[in-house]
Design an enzyme around this catalytic site. Structure first.
Site, PDB file in Angstrom:
ATOM      1  CG  ASP A  68     -20.940 136.296  57.228  1.00  0.00           C
ATOM      2  OD1 ASP A  68     -19.790 135.953  57.389  1.00  0.00           O
ATOM      3  OD2 ASP A  68     -20.841 137.612  56.465  1.00  0.00           O
ATOM      4  CE1 TYR A  70     -30.398 135.735  58.208  1.00  0.00           C
ATOM      5  CE2 TYR A  70     -30.794 135.801  60.357  1.00  0.00           C
ATOM      6  CZ  TYR A  70     -30.980 135.105  59.204  1.00  0.00           C
ATOM      7  OH  TYR A  70     -31.772 134.132  59.169  1.00  0.00           O
ATOM      8  CG  PHE A  81     -29.990 129.705  59.163  1.00  0.00           C
ATOM      9  CD1 PHE A  81     -30.278 130.089  57.885  1.00  0.00           C
ATOM     10  CD2 PHE A  81     -29.192 128.510  59.265  1.00  0.00           C
ATOM     11  CE1 PHE A  81     -29.657 129.713  56.769  1.00  0.00           C
ATOM     12  CE2 PHE A  81     -28.546 128.200  58.335  1.00  0.00           C
ATOM     13  CZ  PHE A  81     -28.716 128.583  56.946  1.00  0.00           C
ATOM     14  CG  HIS A 190     -28.069 128.534  51.660  1.00  0.00           C
ATOM     15  ND1 HIS A 190     -28.897 129.732  52.043  1.00  0.00           N
ATOM     16  CD2 HIS A 190     -27.036 128.835  52.866  1.00  0.00           C
ATOM     17  CE1 HIS A 190     -28.608 130.392  53.202  1.00  0.00           C
ATOM     18  NE2 HIS A 190     -27.246 129.723  53.556  1.00  0.00           N
TER      19      HIS A 190
END
Length: 228
Positions: A68, A70, A81, A190
């Site tokens: 997703d 931020y 990221f 992750h």
């Protein structure tokens, strides 16, 4: 049905044109228009497709898959990221930089903008390309995943010797879309603080990526964001 004509880089538009004509895409567009009337949506409309615009289809060498965007103000700018210069580095990104330092001895940058990676052929792709402010996952299962799965399948089919970095269970599931005989698939937990110490730290994905690229006579990525 009216023609959907998203502002997306030409080589990608050519590869994905048939997707824009499928029923889910106008439905997704209508959902987004409705959301926009009621809520703040990230990232801003003109940069929803930034990952594609920074990294044209023929230039892709590496794919990093996020889930997703931020959902805080000013953070999302269309690259997974990544955050714009001047925005505090989120925890997962800090851990990515930590691993980069351990792996390749690259100093942790002061900013969190990964645009320089994107320009060298790192497709920074979120599975869902938009989100409602302060509501993680709010735009999942609305059609974006159909589109981004097709992106991964198209890259797998039409290109060879790409590196796919799949971090976390959600990203790892996408390995089913990739031909392992043509591409390198690197998997780990992750980089979020909840899991990074269980195998993201020490995965050495950045050096492994460059080793593979060089073995296939492809220019490696300069992961250093400090140099100008």
């Amino acid at each position: 049905m009216h023609q959907i004509n998203p502002t997306i880089e030409e080589s990608w538009k050519g590869m994905l044109e048939s997707e824009f004509r499928k029923p889910y895409f106008p439905a997704l567009k209508n959902f987004l228009l409705d959301e926009k009337r009621k809520y703040t949506i990230y990232p801003p409309g003109p940069i929803i497709f930034a990952a594609f615009n920074h990294t044209p289809f023929p230039k892709v060498k590496v794919v990093i898959l996020g889930q997703d965007p931020y959902h805080g103000p000013g953070q999302a700018h269309g690259l997974c990221f990544s955050v714009p210069v001047g925005v505090q580095q989120p925890p997962s990104l800090k851990n990515i930089f930590s691993e980069l330092q351990n792996d390749l001895n690259i100093l942790i940058p002061k900013h969190g903008n990964l645009g320089k990676w994107a320009e060298q052929g790192v497709l920074l792709l979120n599975s869902t390309l938009t989100v409602r402010a302060n509501q993680a996952g709010s735009h999942q299962k609305k059609g974006w995943e159909i589109f981004t799965d097709r992106v991964i399948e198209t890259l797998s089919a039409e290109r060879e010797n790409l590196v796919f970095l799949l971090w976390g269970n959600y990203a790892i599931q996408k390995s089913a879309l990739i031909n392992p005989n043509k591409h390198l698939i690197l998997k780990s937990v992750h980089p979020s603080p909840l899991s990074a110490s269980r195998g993201f730290f020490g995965c050495r994905h950045f050096s492994k990526t460059n080793d593979y690229l060089q073995q296939n006579n492809i220019e490696p990525i300069n992961w250093n964001l400090n140099s100008t």
